[in-house]
Design a protein around this motif. Structure first.
Motif, PDB file in Angstrom:
ATOM      1  N   TRP A   1     -33.154   8.566 -35.977  1.00  0.00           N
ATOM      2  CA  TRP A   1     -33.379   7.098 -36.067  1.00  0.00           C
ATOM      3  C   TRP A   1     -32.951   6.587 -34.558  1.00  0.00           C
ATOM      4  N   ILE A   2     -33.169   5.458 -34.588  1.00  0.00           N
ATOM      5  CA  ILE A   2     -33.235   4.852 -33.375  1.00  0.00           C
ATOM      6  C   ILE A   2     -32.234   3.617 -33.306  1.00  0.00           C
ATOM      7  N   ARG A   3     -31.401   3.312 -32.275  1.00  0.00           N
ATOM      8  CA  ARG A   3     -30.657   2.151 -31.950  1.00  0.00           C
ATOM      9  C   ARG A   3     -31.407   1.149 -31.467  1.00  0.00           C
ATOM     10  N   ASP A   4     -31.238  -0.313 -32.169  1.00  0.00           N
ATOM     11  CA  ASP A   4     -31.386  -1.426 -31.537  1.00  0.00           C
ATOM     12  C   ASP A   4     -30.636  -2.255 -31.305  1.00  0.00           C
ATOM     13  N   CYS A   5     -30.687  -2.886 -30.117  1.00  0.00           N
ATOM     14  CA  CYS A   5     -29.619  -3.673 -29.198  1.00  0.00           C
ATOM     15  C   CYS A   5     -29.912  -5.238 -29.801  1.00  0.00           C
ATOM     16  N   GLY A   6     -30.624  -5.632 -30.530  1.00  0.00           N
ATOM     17  CA  GLY A   6     -31.011  -6.919 -30.839  1.00  0.00           C
ATOM     18  C   GLY A   6     -29.804  -7.508 -31.794  1.00  0.00           C
ATOM     19  N   GLU A   7     -29.397  -8.674 -31.536  1.00  0.00           N
ATOM     20  CA  GLU A   7     -28.566  -9.461 -32.576  1.00  0.00           C
ATOM     21  C   GLU A   7     -28.981 -10.850 -32.668  1.00  0.00           C
ATOM     22  N   ARG A   8     -29.017 -11.312 -34.107  1.00  0.00           N
ATOM     23  CA  ARG A   8     -29.097 -12.875 -34.150  1.00  0.00           C
ATOM     24  C   ARG A   8     -28.362 -13.764 -33.325  1.00  0.00           C
ATOM     25  N   LEU A   9     -29.002 -14.719 -33.233  1.00  0.00           N
ATOM     26  CA  LEU A   9     -28.260 -15.734 -31.996  1.00  0.00           C
ATOM     27  C   LEU A   9     -27.004 -16.217 -32.797  1.00  0.00           C
ATOM     28  N   GLY A  10     -26.925 -16.540 -34.190  1.00  0.00           N
ATOM     29  CA  GLY A  10     -25.722 -16.938 -34.810  1.00  0.00           C
ATOM     30  C   GLY A  10     -24.895 -16.124 -34.748  1.00  0.00           C
ATOM     31  N   ALA A  11     -25.210 -14.782 -34.887  1.00  0.00           N
ATOM     32  CA  ALA A  11     -23.992 -13.759 -34.766  1.00  0.00           C
ATOM     33  C   ALA A  11     -23.360 -13.612 -33.431  1.00  0.00           C
ATOM     34  N   ILE A  12     -24.330 -13.765 -32.454  1.00  0.00           N
ATOM     35  CA  ILE A  12     -23.445 -13.662 -30.935  1.00  0.00           C
ATOM     36  C   ILE A  12     -22.614 -14.831 -30.697  1.00  0.00           C
ATOM     37  N   VAL A  13     -23.111 -16.163 -31.139  1.00  0.00           N
ATOM     38  CA  VAL A  13     -22.577 -17.286 -30.934  1.00  0.00           C
ATOM     39  C   VAL A  13     -21.024 -17.127 -31.752  1.00  0.00           C
TER      40      VAL A  13
ATOM     41  N   LYS B   1     -23.895 -11.988 -21.870  1.00  0.00           N
ATOM     42  CA  LYS B   1     -24.528 -10.678 -21.605  1.00  0.00           C
ATOM     43  C   LYS B   1     -25.160 -10.333 -23.116  1.00  0.00           C
ATOM     44  N   ALA B   2     -24.513 -10.400 -24.082  1.00  0.00           N
ATOM     45  CA  ALA B   2     -24.861 -10.084 -25.408  1.00  0.00           C
ATOM     46  C   ALA B   2     -26.609 -10.643 -25.639  1.00  0.00           C
ATOM     47  N   LEU B   3     -26.596 -11.956 -25.134  1.00  0.00           N
ATOM     48  CA  LEU B   3     -27.861 -12.708 -25.420  1.00  0.00           C
ATOM     49  C   LEU B   3     -28.967 -11.986 -24.502  1.00  0.00           C
ATOM     50  N   PHE B   4     -28.319 -11.962 -23.265  1.00  0.00           N
ATOM     51  CA  PHE B   4     -29.542 -11.060 -22.271  1.00  0.00           C
ATOM     52  C   PHE B   4     -29.960  -9.951 -22.977  1.00  0.00           C
ATOM     53  N   ILE B   5     -28.852  -9.058 -23.460  1.00  0.00           N
ATOM     54  CA  ILE B   5     -29.444  -7.654 -24.192  1.00  0.00           C
ATOM     55  C   ILE B   5     -30.421  -7.999 -24.855  1.00  0.00           C
ATOM     56  N   ALA B   6     -30.027  -8.729 -26.027  1.00  0.00           N
ATOM     57  CA  ALA B   6     -30.842  -9.027 -27.528  1.00  0.00           C
ATOM     58  C   ALA B   6     -32.356  -9.412 -26.905  1.00  0.00           C
ATOM     59  N   ALA B   7     -32.123 -10.153 -25.637  1.00  0.00           N
ATOM     60  CA  ALA B   7     -33.546 -10.817 -25.290  1.00  0.00           C
ATOM     61  C   ALA B   7     -34.539  -9.646 -24.747  1.00  0.00           C
TER      62      ALA B   7
ATOM     63  N   GLY C   1     -28.414  -5.150 -36.885  1.00  0.00           N
ATOM     64  CA  GLY C   1     -26.963  -5.644 -36.711  1.00  0.00           C
ATOM     65  C   GLY C   1     -26.556  -4.800 -35.749  1.00  0.00           C
ATOM     66  N   PHE C   2     -25.977  -5.494 -34.618  1.00  0.00           N
ATOM     67  CA  PHE C   2     -25.410  -4.538 -33.661  1.00  0.00           C
ATOM     68  C   PHE C   2     -24.337  -5.367 -32.924  1.00  0.00           C
ATOM     69  N   GLY C   3     -23.168  -4.591 -32.596  1.00  0.00           N
ATOM     70  CA  GLY C   3     -22.002  -5.179 -31.852  1.00  0.00           C
ATOM     71  C   GLY C   3     -21.366  -4.280 -30.922  1.00  0.00           C
ATOM     72  N   GLY C   4     -20.492  -4.629 -30.065  1.00  0.00           N
ATOM     73  CA  GLY C   4     -19.694  -3.873 -29.257  1.00  0.00           C
ATOM     74  C   GLY C   4     -19.713  -4.150 -27.774  1.00  0.00           C
ATOM     75  N   ILE C   5     -20.670  -5.403 -27.639  1.00  0.00           N
ATOM     76  CA  ILE C   5     -20.672  -5.832 -25.945  1.00  0.00           C
ATOM     77  C   ILE C   5     -19.470  -6.528 -25.741  1.00  0.00           C
ATOM     78  N   THR C   6     -18.575  -6.105 -24.698  1.00  0.00           N
ATOM     79  CA  THR C   6     -17.562  -6.621 -24.414  1.00  0.00           C
ATOM     80  C   THR C   6     -17.274  -6.677 -22.946  1.00  0.00           C
ATOM     81  N   ALA C   7     -16.330  -7.330 -22.497  1.00  0.00           N
ATOM     82  CA  ALA C   7     -15.895  -7.297 -21.096  1.00  0.00           C
ATOM     83  C   ALA C   7     -14.996  -6.474 -20.438  1.00  0.00           C
ATOM     84  N   VAL C   8     -14.977  -5.492 -21.323  1.00  0.00           N
ATOM     85  CA  VAL C   8     -14.237  -4.385 -21.081  1.00  0.00           C
ATOM     86  C   VAL C   8     -12.650  -4.695 -20.468  1.00  0.00           C
ATOM     87  N   GLU C   9     -12.151  -5.529 -21.205  1.00  0.00           N
ATOM     88  CA  GLU C   9     -10.815  -5.950 -20.700  1.00  0.00           C
ATOM     89  C   GLU C   9      -9.601  -5.158 -21.490  1.00  0.00           C
TER      90      GLU C   9
END
Length: 306
Positions: free
Chosen positions: A180-192, A200-206, A225-233
């Motif tokens: 299988w393969i990973r998609d990095c797209g996310e819904r706008l509503g989920a990101i917001v 950053k998440a919006l840029f990667i989704a685009a 559905g994709f998540g995990g993009i953080t500011a690594v804090e």
């Protein structure tokens, strides 16, 4: 007979973190990236996989510790999905990719790869050849095909790179029944709604726009559905991670980047502290409680996609 992704997961794969209940929870893939990049990363991933705290990991086959630690990872192949974390940045490529390095032999930088990609200056044939080399290296070391493919720093969804990766399924390099393969797209509503690194998440989704649709059209299993993009804090890991258990898609996948504190950190790793903080969280009881509170459990893609 090759395994079929949609056939369902093994009993071990259906188990949740340290035995958290599984009757009504939502199944998600939790994928630890960067196996093979360093001994500390590998130790953290191996420990978390053995304890049921992750359900997938992606391997950087050109990484300095990959070959040495692959045997122990292979022993966990009945518990987690083990895939190829296709790398065009941070590590030298396995073979020449002139449109990246221009003969320098140095590891390409993310910015350079991205700019060349979006401006049409990546050589498709060279990228496809490098992808084939990395798949071949995975098979040589692991003794089997990857359960999935994704990209280090999301390069697999970049223009030109995505075409090479997806074409590999039609060209016989990969079998859509097995991988299988990973998609990095996310819904706008989920990101917001999540409120974590939204720009950053919006840029990667685009960047990933259209990728999942083409994969599905080709009959390739892909997450939704994709998540995990953080500011690594490091100090905010336990606060932020539970937000990725919300706003889940139909086949959700969350990425993480743990490393064990028991092994000296790579001094050149800019997110070493955050990796250790992620490991501490995922290995701890708060993570188990957050899964239960979110009504989710960890699973391999075969179960998530069933």
């Amino acid at each position: 007979m090759p395994k079929t992704i949609a056939a369902g997961a093994s009993g071990a794969a259906r188990a949740t973190a340290d035995g958290v209940g599984m009757s009504r929870e939502r199944a998600i893939v939790l994928c630890a990236d960067d196996f093979g990049l360093s001994a500390g990363i590998d130790e953290g991933i191996l420990d978390l996989a053995a304890r049921g705290r992750i359900s997938a990991t992606g391997c950087m086959v050109a990484g300095p510790s990959f070959a040495a630690d692959a045997g122990r990872l292979a022993e966990l192949g009945d518990r987690i999905d083990i895939g190829l974390h296709f790398a065009l940045t941070d590590l030298p490529t396995l073979g020449p990719v002139a449109s990246l390095s221009e003969g320098s032999g140095a590891a390409p930088a993310l910015r350079d790869v991205l700019v060349r990609s979006v401006t049409g200056r990546l050589d498709y044939a060279a990228i496809a050849a490098e992808f084939g080399r990395q798949v071949g290296r995975f098979r040589e070391v692991m003794g089997r095909s990857p359960d999935f493919v994704d990209g280090h720093q999301h390069v697999h969804v970049f223009p030109t790179v995505r075409r090479a990766v997806l074409d590999a399924f039609d060209g016989g390099v990969l079998d859509r029944r097995e991988t299988w393969i990973r998609d990095c797209g996310e819904r706008l509503g989920a990101i917001v709604g999540r409120g974590v690194e939204a720009p950053k998440a919006l840029f990667i989704a685009a960047l990933a726009s259209g990728f999942a649709a083409r994969a599905r059209a080709a009959g390739i299993v892909v997450n939704a559905g994709f998540g995990g993009i953080t500011a690594v804090e490091p100090a905010r890991v336990a606060e932020v991670f539970p937000r990725f258990l919300r706003e889940l898609g139909a086949r959700p996948l969350v990425m993480c980047h743990p490393a064990s504190p028991a092994v000296a950190a790579d001094p050149g790793d800019p997110i070493a502290a955050a990796r250790r903080a992620e490991y501490a969280y995922l290995a701890g009881e708060r993570f188990v409680a957050d899964l239960a509170a979110g009504g989710v459990r960890l699973a391999r893609m075969a179960e998530v996609a069933a």
